[in-house]
Design a protein around this motif. Structure first.
Motif, short mmCIF file in Angstrom:
data_model
loop_
_atom_site.label_atom_id
_atom_site.label_comp_id
_atom_site.label_asym_id
_atom_site.label_seq_id
_atom_site.Cartn_x
_atom_site.Cartn_y
_atom_site.Cartn_z
N ASN A 17 0.93 12.74 -2.49
CA ASN A 17 -0.50 13.11 -2.44
C ASN A 17 -0.98 13.35 -1.01
O ASN A 17 -1.79 14.26 -0.78
CB ASN A 17 -1.35 12.01 -3.09
N GLU A 36 3.30 8.37 8.70
CA GLU A 36 3.95 7.64 7.60
C GLU A 36 4.60 6.37 8.14
O GLU A 36 5.31 6.40 9.14
CB GLU A 36 5.00 8.55 6.94
N ALA A 37 4.37 5.25 7.44
CA ALA A 37 4.91 3.97 7.88
C ALA A 37 6.44 3.90 7.81
O ALA A 37 7.09 3.37 8.71
CB ALA A 37 4.31 2.85 7.02
N ALA A 44 6.62 7.06 -3.36
CA ALA A 44 7.36 6.73 -4.59
C ALA A 44 8.09 7.94 -5.16
O ALA A 44 8.76 7.82 -6.19
CB ALA A 44 6.40 6.17 -5.63
N SER A 60 9.83 6.69 -8.92
CA SER A 60 9.45 7.58 -10.03
C SER A 60 10.64 8.49 -10.31
O SER A 60 11.44 8.80 -9.42
CB SER A 60 8.21 8.39 -9.67
N TYR A 61 10.78 8.90 -11.56
CA TYR A 61 12.01 9.59 -11.95
C TYR A 61 11.77 10.76 -12.91
O TYR A 61 12.66 11.52 -13.21
CB TYR A 61 12.99 8.58 -12.58
N SER A 62 10.56 10.91 -13.42
CA SER A 62 10.33 11.86 -14.48
C SER A 62 9.10 12.71 -14.16
O SER A 62 8.09 12.19 -13.68
CB SER A 62 10.07 11.03 -15.74
N VAL A 268 -0.01 2.76 10.19
CA VAL A 268 -1.37 2.70 10.74
C VAL A 268 -1.94 1.31 10.50
O VAL A 268 -1.88 0.77 9.39
CB VAL A 268 -2.26 3.78 10.08
N ASN A 297 -3.80 8.02 2.10
CA ASN A 297 -2.95 8.14 0.91
C ASN A 297 -2.54 6.74 0.42
O ASN A 297 -1.63 6.60 -0.39
CB ASN A 297 -1.72 8.98 1.32
N ASN A 464 4.11 -0.59 0.20
CA ASN A 464 2.75 -1.07 0.45
C ASN A 464 1.88 -0.89 -0.80
O ASN A 464 0.69 -0.60 -0.71
CB ASN A 464 2.13 -0.31 1.64
N ILE A 470 2.52 0.53 -9.67
CA ILE A 470 3.08 1.88 -9.45
C ILE A 470 2.01 2.96 -9.41
O ILE A 470 2.27 4.07 -8.99
CB ILE A 470 4.13 2.22 -10.54
N HIS A 472 -1.12 2.47 -7.88
CA HIS A 472 -2.15 2.05 -6.90
C HIS A 472 -3.35 1.47 -7.63
O HIS A 472 -4.50 1.72 -7.25
CB HIS A 472 -2.64 3.22 -6.04
N SER A 504 -3.25 7.70 -5.10
CA SER A 504 -3.38 7.44 -6.54
C SER A 504 -4.47 6.45 -6.90
O SER A 504 -4.81 6.32 -8.08
CB SER A 504 -2.04 6.91 -7.07
N GLY A 511 0.87 8.64 -10.93
CA GLY A 511 1.74 9.68 -11.47
C GLY A 511 1.93 10.73 -10.41
O GLY A 511 1.10 10.89 -9.50
N VAL A 512 3.05 11.44 -10.52
CA VAL A 512 3.33 12.47 -9.52
C VAL A 512 2.62 13.76 -9.97
O VAL A 512 3.22 14.62 -10.60
CB VAL A 512 4.85 12.64 -9.32
C1 LIG Z 1 9.03 2.36 -9.98
C2 LIG Z 1 8.10 3.52 -10.20
C3 LIG Z 1 8.32 4.41 -11.26
C4 LIG Z 1 7.44 5.47 -11.49
N1 LIG Z 1 7.75 6.42 -12.45
C5 LIG Z 1 7.00 7.55 -12.51
C6 LIG Z 1 7.46 8.68 -13.26
O1 LIG Z 1 8.56 8.68 -13.80
N2 LIG Z 1 6.66 9.78 -13.30
C7 LIG Z 1 5.45 9.85 -12.65
O2 LIG Z 1 4.77 10.87 -12.73
N3 LIG Z 1 5.02 8.80 -11.90
C8 LIG Z 1 5.78 7.68 -11.80
N4 LIG Z 1 5.40 6.65 -10.97
C9 LIG Z 1 4.09 6.71 -10.31
C10 LIG Z 1 4.09 7.67 -9.15
O3 LIG Z 1 5.32 7.68 -8.53
C11 LIG Z 1 3.03 7.25 -8.13
O4 LIG Z 1 1.77 7.09 -8.78
C12 LIG Z 1 2.89 8.32 -7.06
O5 LIG Z 1 4.14 8.70 -6.54
C13 LIG Z 1 2.01 7.81 -5.95
O6 LIG Z 1 1.87 8.83 -5.01
P1 LIG Z 1 0.90 8.70 -3.77
O7 LIG Z 1 1.20 9.84 -2.88
O8 LIG Z 1 -0.49 8.56 -4.27
O9 LIG Z 1 1.26 7.31 -3.09
P2 LIG Z 1 2.66 6.71 -2.57
O10 LIG Z 1 3.79 7.41 -3.18
O11 LIG Z 1 2.55 5.25 -2.76
O12 LIG Z 1 2.65 7.07 -1.04
C14 LIG Z 1 1.89 6.34 -0.11
C15 LIG Z 1 2.59 6.45 1.23
O13 LIG Z 1 1.79 5.81 2.21
C16 LIG Z 1 2.64 5.07 3.06
N5 LIG Z 1 1.83 4.02 3.69
C17 LIG Z 1 1.33 2.90 3.10
N6 LIG Z 1 0.62 2.20 3.98
C18 LIG Z 1 0.67 2.88 5.16
C19 LIG Z 1 0.12 2.66 6.46
N7 LIG Z 1 -0.63 1.59 6.74
N8 LIG Z 1 0.38 3.57 7.43
C20 LIG Z 1 1.11 4.67 7.19
N9 LIG Z 1 1.67 4.92 5.97
C21 LIG Z 1 1.43 4.04 4.98
C22 LIG Z 1 3.71 4.54 2.14
O14 LIG Z 1 4.86 4.16 2.85
C23 LIG Z 1 3.93 5.75 1.25
O15 LIG Z 1 4.89 6.63 1.76
C24 LIG Z 1 6.29 5.61 -10.68
C25 LIG Z 1 6.09 4.77 -9.59
C26 LIG Z 1 6.99 3.74 -9.33
C27 LIG Z 1 6.78 2.84 -8.13
#
Ligand SMILES: Cc1cc2nc3c(=O)[nH]c(=O)nc-3n(C[C@H](O)[C@H](O)[C@H](O)COP(=O)(O)OP(=O)(O)OC[C@H]3O[C@@H](n4cnc5c(N)ncnc54)[C@H](O)[C@@H]3O)c2cc1C
Length: 528
Positions: A17, A36-37, A44, A60-62, A268, A297, A464, A470, A472, A504, A511-512
């Motif tokens: 995201n 990015e940390a 994910a 995440s896998y699907s 950060v 994010n 984090n 999964i 947020h 999220s 979700g992705v």
């Molecule tokens: C085990 C698991 C299985 C899942 N299965 C599915 C699936 O099959 N299909 C699906 O659609 N969704 C699935 N999900 C949900 C989906 O993966 C997540 O909702 C989505 O990837 C979240 O995306 P995001 O970009 O919002 O956040 P994130 O992917 O959480 O990214 C946040 C980023 O911010 C970084 N960060 C955090 N704090 C800091 C900071 N202070 N400074 C700098 N960087 C920081 C983190 O390291 C991370 O890289 C799954 C999630 C998990 C954990």
């Protein structure tokens, strides 16, 4: 060490995201830096080599929710993204039997009729109703929600949301109301009599959702998982060639081609502000980066209470964000296999089901038992499991002849009773998961040549993600749409001017999908 680098925008976190938000903003002509940390991008949505020669989507896998508008606007296919549909639908493992529902409706009806002729007659109507309602809600997902107390500007989205739902006819408005108010169990019981079918359909309702299937308000999760599509086929699921990391990589390539700077190893610690407006951020090791716009994010509790040090929050906001629930109760494993599992209830030459999801969730009562046991003991000894073997469609993941399986398991709480620690018990919990599959495929355990375990604590530490959630934050109705993350902060704008939430924890949730990133970028551009 200090740096005075200045851009129009800083994005905190290179999850998919954050990358989507960055790319839309760069496309609009803004200079953007992503911090990015971790030492890799994707959050994910990553692919890792978890055992020598074996790669997989580690968390995440699907794929289904990734929005076609995001794919098209950011040219993700031109940047290497390829989504492969999973044609086999779902296989449910039952004691000495199975239920296989493919995406061919005639096959599905025939299979359901083996268990109940009445259910076979009803399945089409059930799915059509959910599809109609999901379609109407889909357009709400791609807009920032209305904000309680946001003045005249919030009125228009409120009216637009109402008009959207008004397009549903009377019958489907009733269905929507039922889905929003009933429990998953009551909703499915009203339609069907077969345990296996209800278990298979009910599985959708517990993904990332730590709840009793008979808890009111759980039925709507059936909708959340009908939102998606693969290549225009509604409700379909697929995989990304090369794993979920390929999605993040394609977005990052699109971002970089538009001038976005991405720095890894840059956690950060704090947002710098002056007179209520954002000025930039400072990393844990003291590097300062300046920008009038900061889009985060990250989990909303971490953003509001730590990075923003609660600035601008009212007493009510503080109470609500402290009570924001994050507990998806998810346990994840990746296993490297020397051969495919041989399910005792299937013919040895039948391998179609490997191109779909394989579920262990035989009934609603099984789900209820798993929830109750986890509620009391921290985790369930009879886990709900979804298994996918992406290497059956994507040979790039493994050495020749090998396979990788994703095991996604429900009802494992982040906090265990009696001060038990996940790091101490994870291996024995993993053994329990493997044994549950081995009961249906007796070669499974012996075929495993390597395994990786992600407990809720690992998920929290790695990414984090508060509480190992999964998404947020739980996708319950009181943390949904205009209530996400809390009322008054649903339109991505945070109480420090220039700070936005693009992960999220914002609408439409986990979700992705790329949608929180897409919607946040639009609000940021509106404010300029
Ligand atoms: C085990 C698991 C299985 C899942 N299965 C599915 C699936 O099959 N299909 C699906 O659609 N969704 C699935 N999900 C949900 C989906 O993966 C997540 O909702 C989505 O990837 C979240 O995306 P995001 O970009 O919002 O956040 P994130 O992917 O959480 O990214 C946040 C980023 O911010 C970084 N960060 C955090 N704090 C800091 C900071 N202070 N400074 C700098 N960087 C920081 C983190 O390291 C991370 O890289 C799954 C999630 C998990 C954990």
């Amino acid at each position: 060490m200090k740096s005075n680098s200045s851009t129009d925008v800083i994005i905190i976190g290179a999850g998919h995201n954050g990358l989507v938000c960055a790319t839309y903003l760069a496309k609009a002509g803004l200079s953007v830096r992503v911090l990015e940390a971790r030492d890799c991008i994707g959050g994910a949505a990553v692919t890792e080599e978890f055992h020598p020669g074996f790669r997989n989507s580690v968390y995440s896998y699907s794929v289904s929710l990734l929005h076609p508008k995001v794919i098209a606007d950011l040219d993700l296919e031109a940047h290497g993204l390829e989504i492969l549909e999973r044609p086999a639908g779902s296989l449910s493992l039952l004691p000495n039997d199975h239920m296989q529902l493919t995406r061919d409706s005639e096959q599905a009806k025939k299979e359901i009729a083996r268990f109940s002729k009445r259910d076979a007659q009803r399945i089409e109507q059930f799915e059509d109703q959910i599809a109609v309602v999901a379609r109407a809600l889909r357009s709400l997902a791609i807009k920032a929600p209305p904000n309680f107390g946001g003045g005249w500007r919030s009125l228009l989205p409120f009216l637009q949301s109402g008009r959207q739902l008004h397009q549903l006819d009377r019958q489907h408005r009733i269905v929507l109301t039922e889905l929003m108010t009933k429990s998953l169990g009551d909703y499915l019981d009203a339609w069907f009599e077969g345990d296996a079918l209800k278990g298979l359909l009910g599985f959708e309702g517990v993904i990332g959702n730590f709840a009793d299937p008979y808890q009111q308000g759980t039925a709507y999760v059936l909708l959340h998982h009908a939102f998606g599509e693969v290549k225009g086929r509604e409700g379909a699921w697929g995989i990304a060639r090369g794993g979920m990391g390929a999605i993040s990589d394609a977005i990052a390539r699109s971002a970089i081609s538009r001038g976005v700077i991405i720095e890894t190893g840059a956690p950060v610690a704090r947002i710098i502000s002056d007179k209520g407006s954002a000025r930039g951020v400072v990393t844990q090791d003291g590097r300062e980066y300046f920008a009038p716009i900061v889009s985060a994010n990250i989990h909303p509790q971490i953003l509001l209470t730590k990075l923003m040090e609660r600035q601008g929050l009212t007493d009510d906001d503080n109470r609500r964000i402290d009570a924001y629930r994050s507990h998806s109760a998810t346990f994840r494993m990746n296993v490297a296999l020397s051969e495919l599992p041989k399910f005792s209830s299937l013919r040895p030459d039948d391998d179609f089901h490997f191109k779909g999801a394989i579920e262990l969730c035989p009934s609603l009562s099984y789900m209820q038992h798993a929830y109750r046991e986890a509620k009391h003991d921290g985790w369930t000894r009879k886990p709900i499991i979804s298994m996918q073997i992406p290497s059956t469609q994507d040979p790039t993941l493994t050495p020749k002849g090998g396979h990788v399986a994703s095991l996604f398991c429900q009802h494992f709480q982040r906090y265990l009773p009696n001060d038990e620690n996940w790091d101490t018990i994870k291996e024995s919990v993993a053994d329990t998961v493997i044994s549950a599959i081995d009961e249906h495929a007796p070669n499974f355990k012996s075929a495993i040549v390597g395994r990786q375990i992600k407990t809720p604590l690992d998920i929290e530490r790695d990414l984090n993600m508060v509480g190992g959630d999964i998404f947020h934050g739980a996708l319950h109705l009181d943390q949904f749409h205009a209530m996400r993350p809390i009322p008054g902060l649903a339109d991505h704008r945070m109480p420090i001017k220039g700070v936005y939430l693009c992960g999220s924890g914002a609408h439409p949730g986990g979700g992705v999908s790329g949608l929180p990133g897409h919607n946040a970028a639009r609000e940021i551009l509106r404010d300029r």
